[in-house]
Scaffold this motif. Structure first.
Motif, mmCIF file in Angstrom:
data_model
loop_
_atom_site.group_PDB
_atom_site.id
_atom_site.type_symbol
_atom_site.label_atom_id
_atom_site.label_comp_id
_atom_site.label_asym_id
_atom_site.label_seq_id
_atom_site.Cartn_x
_atom_site.Cartn_y
_atom_site.Cartn_z
ATOM 1 N N ALA A 19 0.873 -1.354 -0.241
ATOM 2 C CA ALA A 19 -0.160 -0.033 0.092
ATOM 3 C C ALA A 19 0.915 1.350 0.070
ATOM 4 C CB ALA A 19 -1.034 0.063 1.212
ATOM 5 N N ASP B 138 -1.714 -5.518 -1.985
ATOM 6 C CA ASP B 138 -2.075 -4.220 -1.393
ATOM 7 C C ASP B 138 -1.410 -3.124 -2.562
ATOM 8 O OD1 ASP B 138 -3.632 -4.835 0.543
ATOM 9 O OD2 ASP B 138 -2.630 -4.170 2.202
ATOM 10 N N TYR C 55 -3.608 -0.595 -4.521
ATOM 11 C CA TYR C 55 -3.867 0.686 -3.698
ATOM 12 C C TYR C 55 -3.297 1.773 -4.234
ATOM 13 C CZ TYR C 55 -6.816 -2.030 -0.372
ATOM 14 O OH TYR C 55 -7.689 -2.764 0.480
ATOM 15 N N VAL D 196 -4.911 3.815 -6.917
ATOM 16 C CA VAL D 196 -6.262 4.485 -6.596
ATOM 17 C C VAL D 196 -6.381 6.037 -7.003
ATOM 18 C CG1 VAL D 196 -8.106 4.938 -4.643
ATOM 19 C CG2 VAL D 196 -7.028 2.746 -5.083
ATOM 20 N N GLN E 15 -6.198 10.257 -4.742
ATOM 21 C CA GLN E 15 -5.418 10.493 -3.483
ATOM 22 C C GLN E 15 -5.019 11.772 -3.094
ATOM 23 O OE1 GLN E 15 -2.977 6.788 -2.563
ATOM 24 N NE2 GLN E 15 -3.518 6.022 -4.811
ATOM 25 N N ARG F 59 -10.305 -6.283 -3.117
ATOM 26 C CA ARG F 59 -10.497 -5.093 -2.342
ATOM 27 C C ARG F 59 -11.818 -4.299 -2.975
ATOM 28 N NH1 ARG F 59 -6.041 -7.449 -2.626
ATOM 29 N NH2 ARG F 59 -4.500 -7.483 -0.867
ATOM 30 N N SER G 232 -2.948 -2.623 6.977
ATOM 31 C CA SER G 232 -3.931 -3.064 5.969
ATOM 32 C C SER G 232 -4.397 -4.482 6.436
ATOM 33 C CB SER G 232 -3.474 -3.001 4.723
ATOM 34 O OG SER G 232 -4.119 -3.942 3.811
ATOM 35 N N ASP H 123 -2.362 2.567 7.428
ATOM 36 C CA ASP H 123 -2.671 1.705 6.172
ATOM 37 C C ASP H 123 -3.994 0.727 6.987
ATOM 38 O OD1 ASP H 123 -1.031 2.466 4.373
ATOM 39 O OD2 ASP H 123 0.382 0.767 4.787
ATOM 40 N N TYR I 54 -7.579 0.925 5.493
ATOM 41 C CA TYR I 54 -8.044 0.202 4.326
ATOM 42 C C TYR I 54 -8.980 -0.835 4.963
ATOM 43 C CZ TYR I 54 -4.427 1.887 1.132
ATOM 44 O OH TYR I 54 -4.070 2.711 0.219
ATOM 45 N N ARG J 160 -5.636 8.305 0.901
ATOM 46 C CA ARG J 160 -5.622 6.958 0.107
ATOM 47 C C ARG J 160 -6.566 6.995 -0.943
ATOM 48 N NH1 ARG J 160 -3.157 6.814 4.566
ATOM 49 N NH2 ARG J 160 -1.421 5.486 5.107
ATOM 50 N N ILE K 4 -9.869 6.794 -0.606
ATOM 51 C CA ILE K 4 -10.957 5.793 -0.451
ATOM 52 C C ILE K 4 -12.306 6.350 0.361
ATOM 53 C CG2 ILE K 4 -9.385 3.739 -0.708
ATOM 54 C CD1 ILE K 4 -9.532 3.857 2.378
#
Lengths: 121, 111, 101
Positions: free
Chosen positions: A14, A45, A48, A51, A54, A89, C10, C35, C38, C69, C71
């Motif tokens: 990540a 991961d 990610y 994505v 961000q 995910r 995560s 993390d 997530y 991130r 999300i």
């Protein structure tokens, strides 16, 4: 001139919790600047990292993820993302900031075997 | 670590003279750095410097020389997107020298 | 006072969150940071475990880490988002606090 090698960089981490993703991106850009045949793969991961939207201003770190969109300028055009990792995910290619080729794990394994050199982070 | 004096203010740089913080940049910084190198900045220089500022704002990276050349060709015209044109403007290396004047970090992919 | 756990890994890479949830007793507060955020996402392989945990635990996630991130649109309903001030409040309101590294 040195020979051109097929080099794959496999990303499994990540983006912001550790330095791996940033270092791996730097390595990809440097490798490409030396005119090598670079492929990036993202799984686990690592997906990610790609994505979109961000925004690291709230955590006051450098938003290195913007640089993924400059990969075509570095002539890095083979960007593979593993389907199983996306699915686990809840992500789809529409959630990503760059155009990628989605491969299943078996196909990705084949592509890894075709490389001269493989780095992983 | 180093500093550069611009209009009476000290601005921090790394050991190679690149600004530590891109936000510290202004036109005066570029002019001061150029003067130290005995380089007079012309509109052609400023075009590349401002291009680099915009590139950094978009992607947060200082492009390597090959990438810079290609990107400039795309955005400013093919007559400018070649190493001869850029090396004449920035003899110390178009990416390294121009990025430094533009307040960017040392380009990714330059050794 | 209720207990607070923080988790910064995560859940699909490490088992810190899974282990934390297994050990958390009813009423415990869990704050997902770094993390760990997530783990607050909907529609992941971990989401069913999270939904189950929400029935007996208070789960929070740090908003700056979520925005970093990208999300923010994928957070499971029922997770409370907090900013840095909220982080401090949670620490002040709970005891003991354990970082589940």
């Amino acid at each position: 001139m040195a020979t051109k090698k097929k080099i794959m960089i496999v990303n499994r981490k990540a983006p912001h919790g550790t330095i791996y993703a940033f270092e791996s991106l730097e390595m990809a850009l440097i490798t490409a600047a030396f005119d090598q045949d670079v492929t990036l793969a993202f799984l686990d991961d690592g997906v990610y990292q790609l994505v979109k939207n961000q925004d690291t201003r709230p955590i006051e770190t450098k938003n290195f993820t913007r640089a993924y969109r400059a990969l075509p300028d570095y002539e890095i055009e083979k960007i593979y993302v593993e389907r199983e990792s996306l699915n686990a995910r809840g992500l789809t290619p529409a959630d990503l900031a760059v155009a990628v080729e989605v491969l299943d794990a078996d196909t990705l394994a084949q592509r890894i075997m075709q490389q001269d050199v493989v780095f992983s982070a | 670590m180093g500093t550069i004096s611009v209009a009476g203010e000290k601005i921090e740089t790394d050991e190679n003279g690149y600004l530590n913080n891109v936000a510290d940049w202004n036109d005066e910084v570029a002019s001061t750095m150029a003067k130290k190198d005995h380089c007079e900045l012309t509109p052609a220089h400023w075009e590349v410097i401002h291009f680099l500022r915009e590139y950094y704002e978009e992607y947060e990276i200082a492009p390597a020389v090959r990438v810079l050349t290609k990107a400039i060709g795309k955005r400013l015209g093919r007559d400018k997107g070649n190493s001869k044109y850029l090396y004449e403007l920035f003899p110390y290396g178009p990416a390294k020298q121009a990025c430094r004047y533009a307040g960017l970090p040392k380009p990714t992919g330059c050794v | 006072m209720a207990m607070l756990y923080t988790v910064n890994k995560s859940p699909l890479e490490r088992n810190a969150l899974e282990s934390c949830l297994r050990h958390a007793t009813v009423g415990t507060a869990i704050l997902l940071i770094e993390d760990g955020v997530y783990g607050a996402m909907a529609q992941t392989a971990f989401t069913p475990a999270l939904e189950q945990a929400l029935q007996k635990l208070h789960i929070y996630a740090l908003k700056p880490d979520i925005e970093a991130r990208g999300i923010q649109d994928k957070i499971l309903p029922g997770i409370a988002l907090v900013d840095y001030g909220g982080f401090v409040d949670l620490v002040a309101q709970h005891s003991p606090v354990m970082a589940w590294l």
